[in-house]
Design a protein around this motif. Sequence first.
Motif, mmCIF file in Angstrom:
data_model
loop_
_atom_site.group_PDB
_atom_site.id
_atom_site.type_symbol
_atom_site.label_atom_id
_atom_site.label_comp_id
_atom_site.label_asym_id
_atom_site.label_seq_id
_atom_site.Cartn_x
_atom_site.Cartn_y
_atom_site.Cartn_z
ATOM 1 N N ALA A 23 63.054 -49.349 44.270
ATOM 2 C CA ALA A 23 62.798 -47.580 44.737
ATOM 3 C C ALA A 23 64.428 -47.110 44.047
ATOM 4 C CB ALA A 23 62.964 -46.707 45.495
ATOM 5 N N SER A 24 65.176 -47.083 44.730
ATOM 6 C CA SER A 24 66.814 -46.553 43.862
ATOM 7 C C SER A 24 66.168 -47.886 42.969
ATOM 8 C CB SER A 24 67.836 -47.561 44.829
ATOM 9 O OG SER A 24 68.991 -47.311 44.287
ATOM 10 N N ALA A 25 66.527 -48.337 42.287
ATOM 11 C CA ALA A 25 66.078 -48.908 40.987
ATOM 12 C C ALA A 25 65.833 -48.200 39.750
ATOM 13 C CB ALA A 25 66.680 -50.796 40.838
ATOM 14 N N THR A 26 64.973 -47.762 40.670
ATOM 15 C CA THR A 26 63.289 -47.270 40.003
ATOM 16 C C THR A 26 63.964 -46.023 39.222
ATOM 17 O OG1 THR A 26 61.475 -48.001 40.215
ATOM 18 C CG2 THR A 26 60.988 -45.624 39.619
ATOM 19 N N THR A 111 74.185 -41.731 38.670
ATOM 20 C CA THR A 111 73.324 -42.279 39.529
ATOM 21 C C THR A 111 72.982 -43.471 40.614
ATOM 22 O OG1 THR A 111 72.838 -44.664 37.600
ATOM 23 C CG2 THR A 111 71.993 -42.430 37.143
ATOM 24 N N HIS A 112 74.123 -43.630 40.971
ATOM 25 C CA HIS A 112 73.808 -44.524 42.429
ATOM 26 C C HIS A 112 73.694 -44.244 43.029
ATOM 27 C CE1 HIS A 112 76.342 -47.932 40.223
ATOM 28 N NE2 HIS A 112 76.198 -48.565 41.772
ATOM 29 N N ILE A 113 73.886 -42.497 43.252
ATOM 30 C CA ILE A 113 73.149 -41.791 44.535
ATOM 31 C C ILE A 113 72.110 -41.099 44.122
ATOM 32 C CG2 ILE A 113 74.601 -40.016 46.426
ATOM 33 C CD1 ILE A 113 75.843 -42.069 46.078
ATOM 34 N N THR A 114 70.920 -41.844 43.911
ATOM 35 C CA THR A 114 69.715 -41.418 43.463
ATOM 36 C C THR A 114 69.374 -40.348 44.602
ATOM 37 O OG1 THR A 114 68.738 -42.485 44.433
ATOM 38 C CG2 THR A 114 69.405 -42.935 41.968
ATOM 39 N N ARG A 118 69.261 -38.124 50.922
ATOM 40 C CA ARG A 118 68.798 -39.253 52.047
ATOM 41 C C ARG A 118 67.369 -38.692 52.605
ATOM 42 N NH1 ARG A 118 72.451 -41.338 49.410
ATOM 43 N NH2 ARG A 118 73.913 -41.961 50.307
ATOM 44 N N SER A 119 66.037 -38.217 51.802
ATOM 45 C CA SER A 119 65.556 -37.916 53.067
ATOM 46 C C SER A 119 64.220 -38.344 52.080
ATOM 47 C CB SER A 119 64.973 -36.292 51.264
ATOM 48 O OG SER A 119 64.883 -35.936 50.738
ATOM 49 N N LEU A 120 63.974 -39.149 50.444
ATOM 50 C CA LEU A 120 63.349 -40.094 49.974
ATOM 51 C C LEU A 120 63.343 -41.115 51.094
ATOM 52 C CD1 LEU A 120 63.991 -39.190 46.444
ATOM 53 C CD2 LEU A 120 62.033 -38.323 47.839
ATOM 54 N N TYR A 122 60.942 -45.209 50.144
ATOM 55 C CA TYR A 122 60.294 -45.581 49.094
ATOM 56 C C TYR A 122 59.155 -45.297 48.577
ATOM 57 C CZ TYR A 122 58.155 -49.135 52.741
ATOM 58 O OH TYR A 122 57.394 -49.055 53.796
ATOM 59 N N SER A 123 58.734 -45.213 49.326
ATOM 60 C CA SER A 123 56.840 -44.726 49.632
ATOM 61 C C SER A 123 56.823 -42.925 48.749
ATOM 62 C CB SER A 123 56.285 -43.819 50.539
ATOM 63 O OG SER A 123 57.123 -42.986 51.786
ATOM 64 N N ASP A 124 58.057 -42.613 48.675
ATOM 65 C CA ASP A 124 57.963 -40.764 47.275
ATOM 66 C C ASP A 124 58.547 -41.568 45.522
ATOM 67 O OD1 ASP A 124 58.462 -39.057 49.821
ATOM 68 O OD2 ASP A 124 60.298 -39.647 50.468
ATOM 69 N N THR A 125 58.860 -42.448 45.929
ATOM 70 C CA THR A 125 59.448 -43.221 44.684
ATOM 71 C C THR A 125 58.156 -44.161 44.366
ATOM 72 O OG1 THR A 125 61.833 -42.966 45.036
ATOM 73 C CG2 THR A 125 61.136 -44.259 42.663
ATOM 74 N N LEU A 126 57.551 -45.402 45.064
ATOM 75 C CA LEU A 126 57.347 -46.339 43.638
ATOM 76 C C LEU A 126 55.163 -45.748 44.454
ATOM 77 C CD1 LEU A 126 59.286 -49.623 45.915
ATOM 78 C CD2 LEU A 126 58.926 -48.192 43.492
ATOM 79 N N ASP A 127 54.562 -46.462 43.588
ATOM 80 C CA ASP A 127 52.808 -45.794 43.916
ATOM 81 C C ASP A 127 52.688 -47.068 45.096
ATOM 82 O OD1 ASP A 127 52.304 -47.725 42.844
ATOM 83 O OD2 ASP A 127 52.654 -47.099 40.605
ATOM 84 N N ALA A 128 51.412 -46.893 45.506
ATOM 85 C CA ALA A 128 50.774 -47.769 46.360
ATOM 86 C C ALA A 128 50.502 -49.204 46.102
ATOM 87 C CB ALA A 128 49.204 -46.922 47.364
#
Length: 148
Positions: A23-26, A111-114, A118-120, A122-128
């Motif tokens: 998610a972070s890399a995305t 972009t390191h602090i995406t 700190r509210s997201l 992985y489920s907020d960024t990646l799809d199921a």
Amino acid sequence: RDDVLSEADLVFTTRRDLRDTVASATRRNFPTLQKLGSAAEYAKYNRALHEIWRPHSHYEFHYERFMRSPLEVIQEIQQKLGMKGKSASCNLADVTSLPTDSYAKTLLSPTHITDPDRSLSYSDTLDAIEIAAIEAQAFGWLERYAYS
């Protein structure tokens, strides 16, 4: 890298939920993620790096634990490095005030602090589908380290 290992007095490794690394890399549009082509492949890459370095590690930096108890983790790192004199809270303040626009100096980029709040997750960024693919190929690793 064997050349690094042969020169190292101390090896520190990092462990973080593989789904969060993806998610972070995305969110960062990280080039290695783009090169590998999928969330599952990037998670597999991170898992492989962890497994390669883990047997050589003198200290494992557990990302989630640091986020919960930064001062405790910093004290452990200071102890491992034999650092005396400066308090963990001072070191934490130093680290959190590092500039993110001086990559050559700090290796931190804007972009390191995406997720500054700190509210997201992985489920907020990646799809199921991406999450399921990561969980399928990394089930044993996620289970071993108690990532539910």
